[in-house]
Design a protein around this motif. Structure first.
Motif, PDB file in Angstrom:
ATOM      1  N   ASP A   1       0.794  -1.224   0.000  1.00 48.09           N
ATOM      2  CA  ASP A   1       0.000   0.000   0.000  1.00 48.09           C
ATOM      3  C   ASP A   1       0.826   1.273   0.000  1.00 48.09           C
ATOM      4  O   ASP A   1       0.436   2.262  -0.624  1.00 48.09           O
ATOM      5  CB  ASP A   1      -0.957   0.020   1.197  1.00 48.09           C
ATOM      6  N   ALA A   2       1.963   1.279   0.686  1.00 52.50           N
ATOM      7  CA  ALA A   2       2.756   2.505   0.769  1.00 52.50           C
ATOM      8  C   ALA A   2       4.235   2.185   0.889  1.00 52.50           C
ATOM      9  O   ALA A   2       4.641   1.348   1.694  1.00 52.50           O
ATOM     10  CB  ALA A   2       2.316   3.342   1.970  1.00 52.50           C
ATOM     11  N   ILE A   3       5.012   2.848   0.059  1.00 49.82           N
ATOM     12  CA  ILE A   3       6.472   2.816   0.146  1.00 49.82           C
ATOM     13  C   ILE A   3       6.899   4.252   0.401  1.00 49.82           C
ATOM     14  O   ILE A   3       6.575   5.147  -0.379  1.00 49.82           O
ATOM     15  CB  ILE A   3       7.121   2.328  -1.170  1.00 49.82           C
TER      16      ILE A   3
ATOM     17  N   TRP B   1      14.335   3.654   2.555  1.00 57.02           N
ATOM     18  CA  TRP B   1      12.909   3.465   2.323  1.00 57.02           C
ATOM     19  C   TRP B   1      12.279   2.630   3.427  1.00 57.02           C
ATOM     20  O   TRP B   1      12.961   2.004   4.229  1.00 57.02           O
ATOM     21  CB  TRP B   1      12.688   2.819   0.955  1.00 57.02           C
ATOM     22  N   ALA B   2      10.949   2.649   3.451  1.00 54.64           N
ATOM     23  CA  ALA B   2      10.163   1.841   4.374  1.00 54.64           C
ATOM     24  C   ALA B   2       8.926   1.360   3.621  1.00 54.64           C
ATOM     25  O   ALA B   2       8.495   1.994   2.662  1.00 54.64           O
ATOM     26  CB  ALA B   2       9.758   2.658   5.593  1.00 54.64           C
ATOM     27  N   ALA B   3       8.367   0.247   4.047  1.00 55.35           N
ATOM     28  CA  ALA B   3       7.166  -0.298   3.407  1.00 55.35           C
ATOM     29  C   ALA B   3       6.066  -0.463   4.446  1.00 55.35           C
ATOM     30  O   ALA B   3       6.325  -0.903   5.571  1.00 55.35           O
ATOM     31  CB  ALA B   3       7.476  -1.646   2.754  1.00 55.35           C
ATOM     32  N   LEU B   4       4.831  -0.099   4.051  1.00 56.83           N
ATOM     33  CA  LEU B   4       3.691  -0.172   4.956  1.00 56.83           C
ATOM     34  C   LEU B   4       2.486  -0.793   4.253  1.00 56.83           C
ATOM     35  O   LEU B   4       2.230  -0.511   3.086  1.00 56.83           O
ATOM     36  CB  LEU B   4       3.285   1.222   5.445  1.00 56.83           C
ATOM     37  N   GLN B   5       1.776  -1.613   4.989  1.00 59.40           N
ATOM     38  CA  GLN B   5       0.499  -2.154   4.555  1.00 59.40           C
ATOM     39  C   GLN B   5      -0.590  -1.555   5.445  1.00 59.40           C
ATOM     40  O   GLN B   5      -0.294  -1.073   6.551  1.00 59.40           O
ATOM     41  CB  GLN B   5       0.461  -3.679   4.686  1.00 59.40           C
ATOM     42  N   THR B   6      -1.824  -1.600   4.975  1.00 57.74           N
ATOM     43  CA  THR B   6      -2.955  -1.170   5.797  1.00 57.74           C
ATOM     44  C   THR B   6      -3.874  -2.367   5.995  1.00 57.74           C
ATOM     45  O   THR B   6      -4.120  -3.132   5.068  1.00 57.74           O
ATOM     46  CB  THR B   6      -3.741  -0.021   5.136  1.00 57.74           C
ATOM     47  N   ARG B   7      -4.369  -2.519   7.209  1.00 56.88           N
ATOM     48  CA  ARG B   7      -5.311  -3.589   7.527  1.00 56.88           C
ATOM     49  C   ARG B   7      -6.261  -3.096   8.611  1.00 56.88           C
ATOM     50  O   ARG B   7      -5.879  -2.336   9.498  1.00 56.88           O
ATOM     51  CB  ARG B   7      -4.596  -4.844   8.031  1.00 56.88           C
ATOM     52  N   LEU B   8      -7.485  -3.598   8.540  1.00 57.22           N
ATOM     53  CA  LEU B   8      -8.506  -3.156   9.486  1.00 57.22           C
ATOM     54  C   LEU B   8      -8.374  -3.815  10.850  1.00 57.22           C
ATOM     55  O   LEU B   8      -8.546  -3.158  11.872  1.00 57.22           O
ATOM     56  CB  LEU B   8      -9.903  -3.427   8.926  1.00 57.22           C
ATOM     57  N   GLY B   9      -8.102  -5.099  10.894  1.00 54.95           N
ATOM     58  CA  GLY B   9      -8.145  -5.789  12.176  1.00 54.95           C
ATOM     59  C   GLY B   9      -6.979  -6.713  12.433  1.00 54.95           C
ATOM     60  O   GLY B   9      -6.182  -7.019  11.543  1.00 54.95           O
ATOM     61  N   GLU B  10      -6.911  -7.173  13.667  1.00 57.88           N
ATOM     62  CA  GLU B  10      -5.842  -8.065  14.115  1.00 57.88           C
ATOM     63  C   GLU B  10      -5.777  -9.347  13.282  1.00 57.88           C
ATOM     64  O   GLU B  10      -4.698  -9.859  13.024  1.00 57.88           O
ATOM     65  CB  GLU B  10      -6.052  -8.447  15.590  1.00 57.88           C
ATOM     66  N   HIS B  11      -6.926  -9.854  12.855  1.00 56.91           N
ATOM     67  CA  HIS B  11      -6.956 -11.116  12.116  1.00 56.91           C
ATOM     68  C   HIS B  11      -6.306 -11.008  10.739  1.00 56.91           C
ATOM     69  O   HIS B  11      -6.030 -12.028  10.114  1.00 56.91           O
ATOM     70  CB  HIS B  11      -8.398 -11.613  11.991  1.00 56.91           C
ATOM     71  N   GLN B  12      -6.015  -9.798  10.270  1.00 58.53           N
ATOM     72  CA  GLN B  12      -5.404  -9.606   8.950  1.00 58.53           C
ATOM     73  C   GLN B  12      -3.913  -9.275   9.023  1.00 58.53           C
ATOM     74  O   GLN B  12      -3.264  -9.121   7.995  1.00 58.53           O
ATOM     75  CB  GLN B  12      -6.122  -8.471   8.223  1.00 58.53           C
ATOM     76  N   LEU B  13      -3.371  -9.188  10.217  1.00 60.66           N
ATOM     77  CA  LEU B  13      -1.986  -8.737  10.376  1.00 60.66           C
ATOM     78  C   LEU B  13      -0.964  -9.735   9.840  1.00 60.66           C
ATOM     79  O   LEU B  13       0.020  -9.335   9.215  1.00 60.66           O
ATOM     80  CB  LEU B  13      -1.687  -8.416  11.838  1.00 60.66           C
ATOM     81  N   LEU B  14      -1.168 -11.010  10.063  1.00 58.51           N
ATOM     82  CA  LEU B  14      -0.191 -12.010   9.617  1.00 58.51           C
ATOM     83  C   LEU B  14      -0.063 -11.996   8.096  1.00 58.51           C
ATOM     84  O   LEU B  14       1.049 -12.013   7.560  1.00 58.51           O
ATOM     85  CB  LEU B  14      -0.572 -13.400  10.111  1.00 58.51           C
ATOM     86  N   ASP B  15      -1.188 -11.923   7.390  1.00 60.24           N
ATOM     87  CA  ASP B  15      -1.151 -11.869   5.925  1.00 60.24           C
ATOM     88  C   ASP B  15      -0.398 -10.625   5.453  1.00 60.24           C
ATOM     89  O   ASP B  15       0.422 -10.705   4.532  1.00 60.24           O
ATOM     90  CB  ASP B  15      -2.582 -11.868   5.371  1.00 60.24           C
ATOM     91  N   ALA B  16      -0.641  -9.494   6.068  1.00 61.79           N
ATOM     92  CA  ALA B  16       0.051  -8.255   5.690  1.00 61.79           C
ATOM     93  C   ALA B  16       1.546  -8.368   5.958  1.00 61.79           C
ATOM     94  O   ALA B  16       2.372  -7.933   5.143  1.00 61.79           O
ATOM     95  CB  ALA B  16      -0.535  -7.068   6.451  1.00 61.79           C
TER      96      ALA B  16
END
Length: 164
Positions: free
Chosen positions: A90-92, A100-115
């Motif tokens: 989602d964001a570099i 550089w740094a890399a960031l993902q966005t996720r709504l909840g705790e259950h999606q953190l591992l995939d991100a």
């Protein structure tokens, strides 16, 4: 449309020379203010609660908007990453010193591992780190209320905790 600022074009990042996978170069378009998207679609907070996919897209747009605002004036630039395998980040953030740094966005705790898996796939499998260097950090921006750092070093950052 970009000249009058209602649309924010997030540019793709990394030259083809720095990655082992063919990149998608299309810009990712976000309305400059995510509230405009909600208004245009006629979505209320209750509607978003009933439509998790729409909510996730609005949340990502909000996170990218906030990152762009926070980075303004620092000399850093904000990009996104997408390659031919479908891996999307989602964001570099590219800092003035080219780190550089890399960031993902996720709504909840259950999606953190995939991100987190997606972030490490980018770093471990897709990029030539001898060319781009290791990232300053990897992070997941969330709609949760608790921030922490995972055992692997990924920062979990609630979006409301970001400050300029």
């Amino acid at each position: 449309m970009e000249n009058i600022w209602p649309v924010d074009a997030g540019r793709a990042h990394f030259d083809q020379d720095f990655t082992r996978t063919r990149l998608r170069q299309q810009s990712r378009l976000h309305l400059a203010d995510p509230a405009l998207a909600c208004a245009a679609l006629g979505l209320s907070a209750d509607d978003l609660a009933d439509q998790p996919d729409q909510y996730a897209a609005i949340f990502t747009a909000m996170a990218v908007h906030d990152l762009r605002v926070y980075l303004e004036g620092t000399g850093a630039r904000l990009w996104h990453y997408r390659d031919e395998t479908g891996l999307a980040i989602d964001a570099i953030i590219e800092y003035p010193d080219r780190s550089w740094a890399a960031l993902q966005t996720r709504l909840g705790e259950h999606q953190l591992l995939d991100a987190e898996i997606q972030l490490y796939t980018l770093v471990d499998d897709r990029l030539d780190l001898s060319q781009v260097g290791r990232p300053r950090f990897l992070a997941i921006l969330t709609a949760t209320t608790q921030g922490h750092t995972t055992r692997s070093g990924t920062r979990i950052i609630p979006l409301p905790t970001l400050t300029a």
